[in-house]
Design an enzyme around this catalytic site. Structure first.
Site, PDB file in Angstrom:
ATOM      1  N   GLY A  50       0.747  -1.276  -0.068  1.00  0.00           N
ATOM      2  CA  GLY A  50      -0.168   0.034   0.109  1.00  0.00           C
ATOM      3  C   GLY A  50       0.826   1.299   0.034  1.00  0.00           C
ATOM      4  N   GLN A  55       3.012   9.943   0.902  1.00  0.00           N
ATOM      5  CA  GLN A  55       4.280   9.397   1.100  1.00  0.00           C
ATOM      6  C   GLN A  55       5.269   9.497  -0.118  1.00  0.00           C
ATOM      7  OE1 GLN A  55       2.205   5.383   1.968  1.00  0.00           O
ATOM      8  NE2 GLN A  55       4.170   5.068   3.293  1.00  0.00           N
ATOM      9  N   CYS A 112       5.745  -0.015   7.709  1.00  0.00           N
ATOM     10  CA  CYS A 112       5.278   1.198   6.831  1.00  0.00           C
ATOM     11  C   CYS A 112       6.597   1.451   5.917  1.00  0.00           C
ATOM     12  CB  CYS A 112       4.981   2.585   7.638  1.00  0.00           C
ATOM     13  SG  CYS A 112       4.495   3.749   6.711  1.00  0.00           S
ATOM     14  N   LEU A 113       6.262   1.764   4.757  1.00  0.00           N
ATOM     15  CA  LEU A 113       7.671   2.280   3.679  1.00  0.00           C
ATOM     16  C   LEU A 113       8.078   3.582   4.284  1.00  0.00           C
ATOM     17  CD1 LEU A 113       6.036   1.226   0.340  1.00  0.00           C
ATOM     18  CD2 LEU A 113       7.734  -0.134   1.876  1.00  0.00           C
ATOM     19  N   HIS A 154      -4.751   1.827   7.256  1.00  0.00           N
ATOM     20  CA  HIS A 154      -3.202   2.141   7.561  1.00  0.00           C
ATOM     21  C   HIS A 154      -2.981   3.187   6.257  1.00  0.00           C
ATOM     22  CE1 HIS A 154       1.262   1.637   8.073  1.00  0.00           C
ATOM     23  NE2 HIS A 154       1.238   2.302   6.913  1.00  0.00           N
ATOM     24  N   GLU A 155      -3.324   3.078   5.020  1.00  0.00           N
ATOM     25  CA  GLU A 155      -2.996   4.077   4.282  1.00  0.00           C
ATOM     26  C   GLU A 155      -3.920   5.351   4.259  1.00  0.00           C
ATOM     27  OE1 GLU A 155      -0.519   3.667   2.727  1.00  0.00           O
ATOM     28  OE2 GLU A 155      -0.259   1.727   3.019  1.00  0.00           O
ATOM     29  N   HIS A 158      -2.582   8.261   6.430  1.00  0.00           N
ATOM     30  CA  HIS A 158      -1.349   8.920   5.790  1.00  0.00           C
ATOM     31  C   HIS A 158      -2.126  10.356   5.408  1.00  0.00           C
ATOM     32  CE1 HIS A 158       2.352   6.501   6.034  1.00  0.00           C
ATOM     33  NE2 HIS A 158       1.673   5.596   5.562  1.00  0.00           N
TER      34      HIS A 158
END
Length: 203
Positions: A50, A55, A112-113, A154-155, A158
């Protein structure tokens, strides 16, 4: 398509609230399609499931997801997906996503990235009903659970400037932040080495 830079904590952009797409004009749609393609390529290259627009430095309410499980052959398999997950076509591109309804509670070890190499258990809704738009402005609605429900939540965080480390205890969150401040993030080579060690049999 082009790979984009993934911002990492403590980059201040990750704490900004993203703006909704107001009108789906041909010009806006073209930009959204290009951004979606670039985000998907970036996500796949980083082995992510994701990615939200903030991000990659774009403060727009948009995210991409593909959490279909892959077998050893590299092909997508549906065996480990729930019935609800199987009903949702992936990869997903969601613009102006909203959770219309959330039910139940579940926990998952999230990473997380934008906070690479750190993982913590986070509590989420077990099942969510989602409303969003595609890049052409067509409304999308679906209900899902399993990993897909977790990734959506989660996304979406952001888009509000929230990271998964904001959902854990103050002590654990501070420990991660202090570690990053003191030592930074491991290199790709160090992360690969750590993953390879995990795959080694116990002796």
């Amino acid at each position: 398509m082009a790979k984009l830079e993934i911002l990492t904590y403590p980059n201040p952009v990750l704490r900004e609230v993203s703006k909704p797409v107001e009108k789906f004009t041909p010009e806006v749609t073209a930009k959204l399609k290009k951004l979606a393609e670039d985000m998907l390529e970036t996500m796949y290259d980083a082995n992510g499931i994701g990615l939200a627009a903030p991000q990659v430095g774009e403060l727009v309410r948009m995210l991409v997801i593909d959490c279909r499980p892959k077998g050893e052959s590299g092909r997508y398999e549906i065996g480990d997906m729930t019935e609800l997950e199987q009903q949702v076509t992936q990869p997903l591109v969601l613009i102006n996503p909203e959770i219309v309804k959330g039910e139940g509670k579940t926990t998952f070890d999230e990473g997380c990235l934008s906070v690479p190499s750190f993982f913590e258990t986070v509590e989420r809704f077990e099942k969510v009903e989602v409303k969003a738009f595609d890049v052409n402005g067509k409304e999308i609605r679906f209900t899902t659970d399993g990993l897909l429900a977790i990734v959506v939540q989660h996304e979406m965080d952001h888009l509000e400037g929230t990271l998964f480390i904001d959902h854990i205890s103050f002590t654990k969150s501070n420990k991660i932040k202090n570690t990053i401040k003191k030592s930074g993030y491991p290199t790709k080579e160090e992360m690969k080495s750590a993953r390879d060690r995990k795959k080694e049999p116990v002796k």
